[in-house]
Design an enzyme around this catalytic site. Structure first.
Site, PDB file in Angstrom:
ATOM      1  N   ASP A 287       0.864  -1.180   0.000  1.00 38.21           N
ATOM      2  CA  ASP A 287       0.000   0.000   0.000  1.00 38.21           C
ATOM      3  C   ASP A 287       0.909   1.240   0.000  1.00 38.21           C
ATOM      4  OD1 ASP A 287      -2.130   1.692  -0.043  1.00 38.21           O
ATOM      5  OD2 ASP A 287      -3.185   0.808   1.647  1.00 38.21           O
TER       6      ASP A 287
HETATM    7  C1  BGC Z   1      -5.038   3.298   0.253  1.00 39.21           C
HETATM    8  C2  BGC Z   1      -5.215   2.290  -0.864  1.00 39.21           C
HETATM    9  C3  BGC Z   1      -5.068   2.974  -2.197  1.00 39.21           C
HETATM   10  C4  BGC Z   1      -3.723   3.661  -2.255  1.00 39.21           C
HETATM   11  C5  BGC Z   1      -3.439   4.347  -3.575  1.00 39.21           C
HETATM   12  C6  BGC Z   1      -3.797   4.143   0.083  1.00 39.21           C
HETATM   13  O1  BGC Z   1      -3.780   5.214   0.967  1.00 39.21           O
HETATM   14  O2  BGC Z   1      -4.991   2.611   1.483  1.00 39.21           O
HETATM   15  O3  BGC Z   1      -6.447   1.666  -0.743  1.00 39.21           O
HETATM   16  O4  BGC Z   1      -5.215   2.052  -3.230  1.00 39.21           O
HETATM   17  O5  BGC Z   1      -3.662   4.631  -1.235  1.00 39.21           O
HETATM   18  O6  BGC Z   1      -4.234   5.443  -3.756  1.00 39.21           O
END
Ligand code: BGC
Length: 744
Positions: A287
């Site tokens: 993530d």
């Molecule tokens: C979130 C993810 C997301 C990623 C990219 C993160 O802060 O937890 O779910 O896909 O950002 O935007």
């Protein structure tokens, strides 16, 4: 003798090598292509394939200036995210394909969570439809729209089961049940990836967040997670497994730790379970920045160690943190990361690019005509409207106040901060959705109400804050009307990432406005906008009808108007339990049995002395404008072995005055087990249309090895013989019951 051993060893090595060459030949064109490519790559280029950065594009300037242009041209970036126009994606892809040494195309990832331009209801709301075919269809449309700009990878579906209404991200998922969440996960993966990955409208899915994010302590965003292995395997992991089995090409790890080991560096999850037990051969992306943050999370001593721990645990791609890029070269030199593991991870990434057809045509998705013609089409908007209809849940309908009987009313009051509000009907993660495309409830009603009926609108108050100065205008509007429609609830951004709330009541002075209006002695219809279960016991008591409209998306206002006016008879069912108050949280239907089950008349039972232990509305609950009567629950056999299928049937009669759809739900309970099992577990459901007066027999098949199996006390998967209860009904509480014996 030693010479002989040496000769034998050499023969063995040659034999093994020839076998591996044979193997790669067996794999065919793809393996050969990928192996050849890996053979040509420098370490830096390999790490490039394992690095994902945000495009850094400013969509407001005419010519974008991506932050990572030089890195892309040097082959140091394998994928970018948050680029979303053909113009920008083409430009970036050209840098990779035409200006880098090996010309490897990039993946373009994006958070397309509930639509790209056409915004559908939030995923939790879609789940309330219990209509996987329709969910698959909205996912297909989202992929069709987004792919028309060049996006080829979705950071979705979010498949985190949660029992925490305080947690904001519950709105992105499918609620509290692992079976329902699995069905929805499969529908979304199939919708995004379509039937043929070579098609220009199919994108790679990325189930997330692996794993346990839904169990952050006290529902607080980014908090730790402590769950037993039984809970992990039986409750949290099933939707991920289902998504992988449905062919999901990629997977995203979570921010949180799981029992002390951060998911981004969790070998047990990413290697032992995902690849070892499930034979997954796609890639795992971290993530956002979660590899870097292993230091603050207390798992790595320093930035260099973050790369070592995350990579060696099975994390293939580093999203945004630069940790792999900065540290892997030295770690390989020091022997802390094996180059063969790097090759394996690179192969996982190249494999996805191959499957999407990017090596054949890196620009296959970039199509300006599709970009112009695929967005917000009439059919897409119609589907958004239908999805919204099916997502609404009718919680109360006293004196059949709904659907509105227009013969009775000359004027209708429409009140509340969500009655004419575009932004909060969209929610979070709206990709390229435009607020101005949203139909508000006021607009929806104005389109449909006959000219003889006056709509008296007043906002009444804001969603937040304590300003009551608009109350008098609202009360006046209500006084001039025969019935009151009150649209209140949460702002769209009160759920989603970093949207945890400690207080899950209706914010601001909105409830006070409701109580004032309810004194007027006119019917009050409460239209709730919410991204989570809310504690609304008093509000329900003060209203005649309550319709949960969630966060309904672009076509929201049309859809709410349709349901109010009886164009569509509500059929949604709650995918989450509604508590009476936050003090009951966590409260969920599939809890484990207590030694002293809750009993309101017994103090020494699983209960509280000051508040009830029962929910306000149970999982699976939802009314219709008609009524359904269940009878004759039957099993075709009373006992059987592991291979005997149990056929279950139940009669459902439409006993009301409208045709309607009903979600018939089938639950089981494993009465005694080595690891105690929930008091009820959803195992199947069917959404059926039944004409008024008609009776249908609904049938299900239970397969013991699929439906009675679980991770047992020793963490092996399988069944345990013994008694099972089989329930069927209209929600998780109101059920008919039969008994079944699973024999040795
Ligand atoms: C979130 C993810 C997301 C990623 C990219 C993160 O802060 O937890 O779910 O896909 O950002 O935007």
């Amino acid at each position: 003798m030693r010479e002989l051993t040496k000769i034998l060893m050499i023969l063995l090595v040659v034999f093994a090598a020839s076998c591996s060459i044979d193997n790669s030949k067996k794999g065919g064109e793809k393996e050969k292509f990928i192996n050849d490519l890996i053979g040509k790559m420098t370490l830096e280029e390999k790490i490039g394939q394992l690095s994902l950065f945000s495009a850094g594009i400013d969509p407001t300037v005419p010519v974008s200036n991506p932050k990572y242009a030089d890195d892309i041209k040097a082959g140091r970036v394998g994928a970018v995210f948050a680029a979303f126009t053909t113009r920008d994606i083409e430009r970036l892809q050209k840098m990779a394909v035409e200006e880098s040494r090996l010309g490897i195309p990039m993946l373009f990832g994006y958070d397309v969570i509930h639509g790209f331009k056409t915004i559908f209801p939030m995923p939790l709301a879609e789940t309330a439809s219990w209509n996987p075919d329709l969910i698959r269809h909205t996912a297909r449309i989202a992929a069709d729209e987004a792919s028309a700009t060049g996006v080829n990878w979705f950071f979705a579906p979010m498949v985190d089961v949660t029992h925490e209404p305080r947690w904001g991200r519950g709105v992105e998922g499918s609620g509290e049940d692992p079976y329902l969440a699995s069905v929805v996960a499969v529908a979304r993966v199939k919708g995004y990836q379509g039937d043929d990955l070579k098609d220009v409208s199919t994108v790679a899915a990325c189930p997330k967040h692996f794993a346990g994010y839904g169990f952050v302590e006290a529902g607080k965003e980014y908090a730790p997670v402590d769950v037993s292995e039984g809970r992990l395997r039986n409750l949290i992991l099933p939707p991920f497994k289902a998504a992988i089995d449905a062919g999901a090409l990629t997977m995203m790890s979570a921010f949180n730790d799981v029992n002390g080991v951060p998911a981004a560096a969790n070998k047990f999850l990413m290697t032992d379970i995902l690849r070892g037990e499930w034979n997954y051969n796609g890639f795992v992306v971290s993530d956002f920045g979660s590899i870097d943050s292993l230091v603050v999370q207390g798992y790595a001593e320093n930035n260099k160690q973050t790369a070592e721990l995350a990579f060696n645990a099975g994390g293939d791609i580093d999203m945004e943190s630069s940790s792999y890029k900065d540290n892997i070269p030295a770690l390989v030199k020091e022997g802390k990361i094996d180059i063969r593991d790097i090759d394996r991870a690179v192969r996982n990434v190249l494999n996805v690019k191959w499957e999407l057809g990017l090596f054949k045509d890196p620009y296959k998705y970039i199509d300006k005509t599709r970009e112009k013609t695929r967005m917000l089409t009439k059919q897409n908007l119609e589907t958004a409207r239908q999805m919204a209809w099916e997502s609404f849940v009718l919680l109360k309908n006293n004196n059949r106040v709904l659907p509105l009987d227009l013969k009775k009313y000359r004027s209708i009051a429409l009140i509340g901060p969500l009655a004419d509000n575009q932004a909060d009907y969209m929610g979070t993660w709206i990709a390229q959705g435009d607020t101005f495309n949203v139909v508000t409830l006021k607009q929806g009603l104005e389109k449909q109400l006959p000219s003889g009926i006056r709509l008296n609108y007043a906002k009444g108050c804001n969603i937040e804050g304590d300003d009551c100065s608009g109350f008098s205008e609202a009360i006046n509007a209500a006084r001039r009307s025969d019935i009151i429609l009150l649209a209140i609830g949460e702002k769209g951004n009160m759920s989603g990432e970093s949207g945890s709330r400690g207080d899950i009541t209706i914010p601001g002075v909105q409830s006070e406005l409701l109580y004032e209006l309810s004194k007027l002695d006119k019917p009050v219809v409460l239209l709730l906008s919410n991204g989570r279960p809310l504690a609304i016991e008093k509000e329900v008591a003060a209203s005649d009808a309550v319709l949960v409209t969630w966060i309904p998306g672009t076509a929201g206002g049309d859809a709410v108007a349709d349901v109010l006016l009886g164009q569509y008879n509500p059929s949604g069912k709650l995918p989450v339990t509604f508590p009476r108050s936050v003090s009951q949280v966590p409260i969920y239907y599939n809890h484990l049995p207590s030694n002293r089950p809750g009993d309101p008349s017994n103090r020494y039972s699983c209960s509280y002395i000051d508040i009830p232990f029962t929910p306000l509305y149970p999982f699976g609950y939802g009314l219709s404008y008609t009524t359904f009567k269940y009878s004759d629950l039957k099993l075709d056999r009373k006992e059987g072995g592991e291979n005997d299928i149990v056929k279950v049937s139940v009669k459902v009669k439409n006993t009301g005055d409208f045709d309607g759809e009903e979600v018939v739900q089938l639950y089981i309970r494993d009465v005694a087990a080595s690891l105690i099992r929930p008091v009820k577990e959803l195992k199947a459901f069917k959404k059926v249309f039944i004409k008024k007066g008609e009776e249908k027999t609904i049938t299900f098949e239970l397969k013991p090895e699929r439906d009675f199996a679980f991770y047992r006390a020793d963490m092996t998967y399988g069944t345990e013989p013994g008694r099972f209860l089989i329930f069927a009904g209209t929600n998780s509480q109101d059920v008919l019951k039969e008994e079944y014996l699973l024999k040795e």
